[in-house]
Design an enzyme around this catalytic site. Structure first.
Site, PDB file in Angstrom:
ATOM      1  N   SER A  10       0.856  -1.185   0.000  1.00  0.00           N
ATOM      2  CA  SER A  10       0.000   0.000   0.000  1.00  0.00           C
ATOM      3  C   SER A  10       0.890   1.233   0.000  1.00  0.00           C
ATOM      4  O   SER A  10       1.606   1.503   0.970  1.00  0.00           O
ATOM      5  CB  SER A  10      -0.892   0.024   1.243  1.00  0.00           C
ATOM      6  OG  SER A  10      -1.403   1.334   1.396  1.00  0.00           O
ATOM      7  N   ASP A  37      -4.586   3.613  -2.336  1.00  0.00           N
ATOM      8  CA  ASP A  37      -5.677   3.978  -1.430  1.00  0.00           C
ATOM      9  C   ASP A  37      -6.182   5.391  -1.700  1.00  0.00           C
ATOM     10  O   ASP A  37      -5.462   6.366  -1.519  1.00  0.00           O
ATOM     11  CB  ASP A  37      -5.194   3.903   0.019  1.00  0.00           C
ATOM     12  CG  ASP A  37      -5.028   2.468   0.487  1.00  0.00           C
ATOM     13  OD1 ASP A  37      -5.991   1.690   0.360  1.00  0.00           O
ATOM     14  OD2 ASP A  37      -3.931   2.128   0.970  1.00  0.00           O
ATOM     15  N   MET A  39      -8.730   8.248  -0.634  1.00  0.00           N
ATOM     16  CA  MET A  39      -9.561   8.679   0.503  1.00  0.00           C
ATOM     17  C   MET A  39     -10.019  10.115   0.285  1.00  0.00           C
ATOM     18  O   MET A  39      -9.261  10.934  -0.226  1.00  0.00           O
ATOM     19  CB  MET A  39      -8.758   8.595   1.801  1.00  0.00           C
ATOM     20  CG  MET A  39      -8.177   7.204   2.056  1.00  0.00           C
ATOM     21  SD  MET A  39      -7.357   7.132   3.639  1.00  0.00           S
ATOM     22  CE  MET A  39      -6.656   5.477   3.582  1.00  0.00           C
ATOM     23  N   MET A  71     -12.051   4.686  -1.270  1.00  0.00           N
ATOM     24  CA  MET A  71     -12.734   4.997  -0.003  1.00  0.00           C
ATOM     25  C   MET A  71     -13.309   6.404  -0.165  1.00  0.00           C
ATOM     26  O   MET A  71     -12.867   7.372   0.450  1.00  0.00           O
ATOM     27  CB  MET A  71     -11.735   4.910   1.158  1.00  0.00           C
ATOM     28  CG  MET A  71     -11.325   3.472   1.469  1.00  0.00           C
ATOM     29  SD  MET A  71      -9.775   3.371   2.388  1.00  0.00           S
ATOM     30  CE  MET A  71      -8.594   3.427   1.035  1.00  0.00           C
ATOM     31  N   MET A 140     -11.463  -5.958   4.842  1.00  0.00           N
ATOM     32  CA  MET A 140     -10.728  -4.982   5.660  1.00  0.00           C
ATOM     33  C   MET A 140     -10.474  -5.573   7.041  1.00  0.00           C
ATOM     34  O   MET A 140     -11.407  -6.029   7.712  1.00  0.00           O
ATOM     35  CB  MET A 140     -11.538  -3.692   5.833  1.00  0.00           C
ATOM     36  CG  MET A 140     -11.709  -2.842   4.584  1.00  0.00           C
ATOM     37  SD  MET A 140     -10.181  -2.412   3.738  1.00  0.00           S
ATOM     38  CE  MET A 140      -9.346  -1.431   4.987  1.00  0.00           C
ATOM     39  N   ASP A 178      -6.610  -6.384   3.878  1.00  0.00           N
ATOM     40  CA  ASP A 178      -6.004  -5.046   3.937  1.00  0.00           C
ATOM     41  C   ASP A 178      -6.098  -4.484   5.353  1.00  0.00           C
ATOM     42  O   ASP A 178      -7.200  -4.255   5.870  1.00  0.00           O
ATOM     43  CB  ASP A 178      -6.767  -4.136   2.957  1.00  0.00           C
ATOM     44  CG  ASP A 178      -6.180  -2.742   2.832  1.00  0.00           C
ATOM     45  OD1 ASP A 178      -5.100  -2.479   3.404  1.00  0.00           O
ATOM     46  OD2 ASP A 178      -6.812  -1.911   2.146  1.00  0.00           O
TER      47      ASP A 178
HETATM   48  C1  DX5 Z   1      -6.453   1.637   5.201  1.00  0.00           C
HETATM   49  C2  DX5 Z   1      -5.900   1.322   3.822  1.00  0.00           C
HETATM   50  C3  DX5 Z   1      -4.790   0.364   3.830  1.00  0.00           C
HETATM   51  C4  DX5 Z   1      -3.566   0.820   4.590  1.00  0.00           C
HETATM   52  C5  DX5 Z   1      -2.901  -0.412   5.127  1.00  0.00           C
HETATM   53  O1  DX5 Z   1      -7.629   2.354   5.051  1.00  0.00           O
HETATM   54  O2  DX5 Z   1      -6.919   0.793   3.013  1.00  0.00           O
HETATM   55  O3  DX5 Z   1      -4.453  -0.057   2.530  1.00  0.00           O
HETATM   56  O4  DX5 Z   1      -2.644   1.531   3.831  1.00  0.00           O
HETATM   57  O5  DX5 Z   1      -1.823  -0.011   5.890  1.00  0.00           O
HETATM   58  P1  DX5 Z   1      -1.099  -0.986   6.913  1.00  0.00           P
HETATM   59  O6  DX5 Z   1      -0.591  -2.160   6.144  1.00  0.00           O
HETATM   60  O7  DX5 Z   1      -0.033  -0.130   7.486  1.00  0.00           O
HETATM   61  O8  DX5 Z   1      -2.148  -1.398   7.919  1.00  0.00           O
HETATM   62 ZN    ZN Z   2      -6.448  -0.172   1.078  1.00  0.00          ZN
END
Ligand code: DX5
Ligand code: ZN
Length: 219
Positions: A10, A37, A39, A71, A140, A178
Site C-alpha cells: 500500500s 488507497d 480517501m 474509499m 478490511m 487489507d
Molecule cells: C487503510 C488502507 C490500507 C492501509 C494499510 O484504510 O486501506 O491499505 O494503507 O496499511 P497498513 O498495512 O499499514 O495497515
Molecule cells: Zn487499502
C-alpha cells in the site's frame, strides 16, 4: 479456487515526495501489485490521492497492476477517470454507492477488474448478487482511513467465510486482505484463505523491503 500469492504494497505508507522511485523499489523487492488507497475526507476521515497520481505512476514507468481501493462517496464519477489513468482493478465499498450492481458494471465497462470491499462489521451478504461481476473480494482487517493500525482478529473468520463462498463459485475470484498485515500474522491470514496481501507500514516502514516481502511470502 485459491490462486498464487500476490503481495500488494500500500503506497499510503510510501515516500510521497519520491513516489515513483519508492513504488518501483517495492516492486523490485518482489511485490506484484501496487495497492492505491483513495480517501476523500468524507467516506473516511483522511484525504489522499486520485487519478492524477495514478497517471503519474504510469508515466513514471510503473507497469505492475494498480489495485485501486476507493474509499470515497460517491464513487461513480471517479471510475472513468481511473480507467483513463491506467488503473487495473477498482474496488468499492457497498456503503459508498447507492447502486452496487451498476457501479461494478461501470468498472467492467471501462475494461478494468472489479472488487467489493467489506469493512470489519459489514456482512458478506451482497456477494450472492454480484458473483458474475467481481474479480476480487477485499476484507478490511482495520477500519479504513489510516495506515499503521492493528489487525482486527475477526477478519480471520470473515476471510474463511469469503474463501468458502469463492470455492462454491467456479470463478477465479481473488481474496485480498487489507490492514495490519505483517510477517507475524501472515501465516494465519493465508491459512484463513487470503491469496492477496496488502501491506503498507510493514513494507515501507522497513529498511529492507525485500526481506519483509520474503517473510510475507514464506510465512
Ligand atoms: C487503510 C488502507 C490500507 C492501509 C494499510 O484504510 O486501506 O491499505 O494503507 O496499511 P497498513 O498495512 O499499514 O495497515
Ligand atoms: Zn487499502
Amino acid at each position: 479456487m485459491k490462486q498464487s500469492l500476490v503481495i500488494a504494497p500500500s503506497i499510503l505508507s510510501a515516500d510521497f515526495a519520491n513516489l515513483g522511485e519508492d513504488t518501483q523499489k517495492a516492486l523490485d523487492a518482489g511485490a506484484q501489485w501496487v495497492h492505491f488507497d483513495v480517501m476523500d475526507n468524507h467516506y473516511v476521515p483522511n484525504l489522499t490521492i486520485g487519478p492524477l497520481v495514478c497517471q503519474a505512476l504510469r508515466d513514471f514507468g510503473i507497469t505492475a497492476p494498480i489495485d485501486v481501493h476507493l474509499m470515497c462517496k460517491p464513487v461513480d464519477r471517479l471510475i472513468p477517470d481511473f480507467a483513463k489513468a491506467g488503473a487495473s482493478l477498482v474496488s468499492v465499498h457497498p456503503e459508498s454507492t447507492e447502486h452496487l450492481d451498476a457501479t461494478l458494471s461501470l468498472i467492467k465497462s471501462h475494461g478494468m477488474q472489479a472488487g467489493v470491499v467489506f469493512n470489519p462489521t459489514t456482512p458478506l451478504d451482497c456477494l450472492d448478487w454480484v458473483s458474475d461481476k467481481i474479480d476480487l473480494i477485499l476484507v478490511m482487517s482495520v477500519n479504513p482511513g489510516f495506515g499503521g493500525q492493528a489487525f482486527i482478529p475477526s477478519a480471520l473468520d470473515k476471510l474463511e467465510q469469503a474463501r468458502a463462498w469463492i470455492d462454491r463459485t467456479d470463478r477465479p475470484i481473488r481474496l485480498e486482505v487489507d490492514g495490519g498485515v505483517k510477517p507475524e500474522n501472515a501465516h494465519v491470514i493465508k491459512k484463513a484463505g487470503a491469496d492477496t496481501l496488502v501491506a503498507g507500514s510493514a513494507i515501507f516502514g522497513a529498511d529492507d523491503y525485500a526481506k519483509v516481502i520474503e517473510q510475507l511470502v514464506k510465512a
